[in-house]
Write an enzyme that holds these catalytic residues in place. Structure first.
Site, PDB file in Angstrom:
ATOM      1  N   HIS A   1      35.952   2.050  26.991  1.00  0.00           N
ATOM      2  CA  HIS A   1      34.943   1.370  26.169  1.00  0.00           C
ATOM      3  C   HIS A   1      35.482   1.072  24.771  1.00  0.00           C
ATOM      4  O   HIS A   1      35.229   1.837  23.836  1.00  0.00           O
ATOM      5  CB  HIS A   1      33.685   2.234  26.073  1.00  0.00           C
TER       6      HIS A   1
ATOM      7  N   LYS B   1       0.830  -1.201   0.000  1.00  0.00           N
ATOM      8  CA  LYS B   1       0.000   0.000   0.000  1.00  0.00           C
ATOM      9  C   LYS B   1       0.872   1.263   0.000  1.00  0.00           C
ATOM     10  O   LYS B   1       1.800   1.391   0.799  1.00  0.00           O
ATOM     11  CB  LYS B   1      -0.922   0.013   1.224  1.00  0.00           C
TER      12      LYS B   1
ATOM     13  N   MET C   1      35.098  -4.182  34.593  1.00  0.00           N
ATOM     14  CA  MET C   1      36.489  -4.237  35.041  1.00  0.00           C
ATOM     15  C   MET C   1      36.556  -3.969  36.547  1.00  0.00           C
ATOM     16  O   MET C   1      37.211  -4.689  37.301  1.00  0.00           O
ATOM     17  CB  MET C   1      37.314  -3.192  34.274  1.00  0.00           C
TER      18      MET C   1
ATOM     19  N   THR D   1       2.576   6.431   2.493  1.00  0.00           N
ATOM     20  CA  THR D   1       3.715   7.184   1.965  1.00  0.00           C
ATOM     21  C   THR D   1       3.227   8.503   1.364  1.00  0.00           C
ATOM     22  O   THR D   1       3.813   9.560   1.613  1.00  0.00           O
ATOM     23  CB  THR D   1       4.460   6.342   0.895  1.00  0.00           C
ATOM     24  N   GLN D   2       2.147   8.426   0.622  1.00  0.00           N
ATOM     25  CA  GLN D   2       1.605   9.657   0.028  1.00  0.00           C
ATOM     26  C   GLN D   2       1.230  10.667   1.108  1.00  0.00           C
ATOM     27  O   GLN D   2       1.532  11.855   0.998  1.00  0.00           O
ATOM     28  CB  GLN D   2       0.354   9.332  -0.795  1.00  0.00           C
TER      29      GLN D   2
ATOM     30  N   CYS E   1      34.620  -1.377  31.763  1.00  0.00           N
ATOM     31  CA  CYS E   1      34.273  -0.292  32.696  1.00  0.00           C
ATOM     32  C   CYS E   1      33.784  -0.861  34.025  1.00  0.00           C
ATOM     33  O   CYS E   1      34.576  -1.384  34.790  1.00  0.00           O
ATOM     34  CB  CYS E   1      33.284   0.655  32.036  1.00  0.00           C
TER      35      CYS E   1
ATOM     36  N   GLU F   1      34.488  -0.994  22.667  1.00  0.00           N
ATOM     37  CA  GLU F   1      33.424  -1.277  21.703  1.00  0.00           C
ATOM     38  C   GLU F   1      33.063  -0.056  20.861  1.00  0.00           C
ATOM     39  O   GLU F   1      32.560  -0.198  19.746  1.00  0.00           O
ATOM     40  CB  GLU F   1      32.188  -1.828  22.425  1.00  0.00           C
TER      41      GLU F   1
END
Ligand code: GLN
Length: 547
Positions: A519, A186, A383, A190-191, A380, A521
């Protein structure tokens, strides 16, 4: 001056605007352009630093010490461009700046209004660093039509109007729902969403349509016609096995070409997609799998540990194995034996966190990993808790704890092995903090150097004795206990350059037990996995071969 691409979303939230923006950034880089990505968030919090990870997911930290939205993590993982403090802003920050200026009398007594004062503040933000890159990609959080987002939409409309023609384009993400009953995609939502945008003066140049089914040519034409975009600028976004396939998938669908066309850049430079082809190859061609437990507190919302999950995936890619992550709630160990829950995992990771809840369980997880010789990575808080575990169970400091959990504790009953740091050195400057400072911004935040001990496992993993990593914490391991802990075998193998702040600890006689105050990551990328994560997954693979 940079060309600007404004990325907005409609129909529903969580469409993957951040991912689309990041993938587009990567594609423009592949064509030889320089990019910077920015996020503008409509919420009223001044920064995400104090927002609950349960609600908002992880707080991403930049090198220059800003606590930002996790989308900046996506941007970095796809483009490798380190995000800056000035790449993320919220309504709260904008309003707070405006009100501060008003209090200072900067507006000379004028009536302060959303237009032009708030919108000007947003436009000033957008213009920061405009000469530094070829493309500036600015993503507006939320969905078009949200009340709180309006000033941002108005500001980007004005901004594009202020610029020479052809300097700014608008890319809008929407959803094409599938109705099984009629077997149709459909296009109406969006329209409507494009109409909403148009009603505030923004005409999208490109539509990115999320869809679970292939978009038939006919529907594409319809969307183009009703939404006033070119047919080639209606780009499909299908579900992917891995987010890291997004650059190749968007390229196949013609997104980067549509963007260059919209800017009338011709001939378009040919893309070099080799790094993304290699990434895709590593995702699809794996040999075996490892299981890693993340023992944490915010396990209901995986986004709370977004970067860790991604970094583990990158570590898997480096070793060509699939990494299965399982979330284990640390509080379960308050009552139950950790072995029952952790047996069978090839590695254990205890991530960062705040507050006391769940910490005793994480300490038990660290003990289990140490005693059973299972690879352990403590990040962190992970640890700090590994140090408390070592102090209590190996060094005989039975009452070891952290000031974070018990400020008022009588030190005769409680040994603050982890203490509240109130003064430290950043570059050549001394930074001071009081316990009573605001909650936001009272931490050691951003990139700091560390010196690694020659011959240590971490120095070998990094291939260097001098590193820089990102921090976000208030508490530190007290070096008063260093000698005693080192005598027991817990090596302080990474320290701040002035030797005052422990950055890394490792058990020398363990196959892989490393705790880091920072950190890692946050700096891992699919095309450049962080060495600690690559080696951690390698150790997990080794463990998997033993069983
Ligand atoms: N709560 C701890 C501190 O403030 C650890 C923070 C973290 O894990 N990011 O030091």
């Amino acid at each position: 001056m940079a060309r600007y691409i404004f990325i907005t979303g409609g129909v529903v939230s969580s469409l993957g605007k951040g991912l689309a923006s990041a993938a587009l950034g990567a594609l423009l880089q592949a064509r030889g352009f320089s990019v910077r990505l920015r996020k503008l968030d409509p919420y009223l919090n001044v920064d995400p630093g104090t927002m609950s990870p349960f609600e908002h997911g992880e707080v991403f930290v930049t090198d220059d010490g800003a606590e930002t939205d996790l989308d900046l993590g996506h941007y970095e993982r796809f483009t490798g461009v380190p995000a800056r403090m000035t790449d993320s802003v919220s309504s709260g920050r904008i309003y707070s700046n405006v009100l501060e200026k008003e209090r200072r009398g900067d507006y000379l007594g004028k009536t302060i209004q959303v237009v032009p004062h708030v919108t000007n503040e947003i436009k000033d933000f957008l213009a920061i660093g405009e000469d530094e890159v070829d493309f500036m990609l600015c993503e507006i959080g939320g969905t078009v039509g949200d009340i709180e987002g309006l000033p941002f939409f108005e500001a980007i409309r004005q901004f594009s109007h202020d610029q020479p023609r052809g300097q700014c384009i608008f890319m809008h993400l929407t959803l094409l729902p599938y109705l099984a009953a009629s077997g149709e995609l459909k296009t109406k939502p969006t329209q409507h969403s494009v109409k909403e945008l148009q009603s505030i003066g923004i005409a999208p140049d490109i539509l990115v349509c999320r869809s679970e089914h292939p978009i038939p040519e006919k529907e594409r034409e319809k969307i183009a016609l009703f939404c006033n975009v070119r047919k080639e600028a209606v780009v499909a976004a299908y579900d992917l096995k891995s987010i890291y396939e997004a650059p190749l998938a968007y390229h196949r669908e013609g997104l980067d070409q549509a963007v260059l066309d919209a800017f009338q850049i011709s001939p378009a430079p040919r893309p070099d997609l080799s790094i993304w082809q290699d990434v895709a190859d590593r995702i699809h061609n794996t040999d075996g799998a490892v299981s890693i437990a993340i023992v944490g507190k915010y396990t209901q919302l995986e986004d709370a540990y977004k970067s860790i999950k991604e970094a583990l995936t990158h570590g898997g890619m480096a070793n060509r194995v699939k990494v299965n992550v399982e979330w284990v709630d640390a509080e379960v160990f308050d009552l139950e034996d950790p072995a029952q829950h952790l047996e069978g995992f090839h590695a254990i990771l205890v991530p960062g966190g705040f507050g006391e809840r769940g910490t005793e369980g994480k300490i038990k997880a660290a003990q289990f990993a140490r005693e059973r010789k299972i690879p352990y990575m403590g990040i962190c808080l992970g640890m700090q808790l590994a140090v408390i575990e070592a102090a209590r169970n190996v060094a005989g400091i039975k009452t070891a704890g952290s000031e974070e959990f018990d400020h008022e504790a009588d030190v005769r009953r409680f040994e603050p092995v982890i203490y509240h740091l109130k003064e430290w050195v950043q570059g050549n400057e001394k930074v001071k903090r009081k316990v009573t400072d605001d909650k936001g911004g009272t931490m050691r935040l951003g990139a700091y150097d560390a010196i690694l001990k020659e011959g240590s496992r971490v120095a070998e993993i990094y291939g260097s004795t001098s590193i820089e990593e990102r921090h976000r914490h208030r508490y530190e391991v007290d070096t008063k206990y260093r000698e005693k802990l080192e005598e027991c075998g817990l090596d302080f193998s990474g320290m701040s350059p002035d030797g005052r702040l422990p950055e890394i600890v490792e058990w020398a006689d363990h196959p892989w037990f490393i705790g880091v105050q920072f950190h890692p990551e946050l700096k891992s990328k699919p095309f450049a996995p962080h060495p600690l994560f690559s080696d951690f997954v390698r150790a997990a693979v080794e463990t998997s071969r033993l069983v």
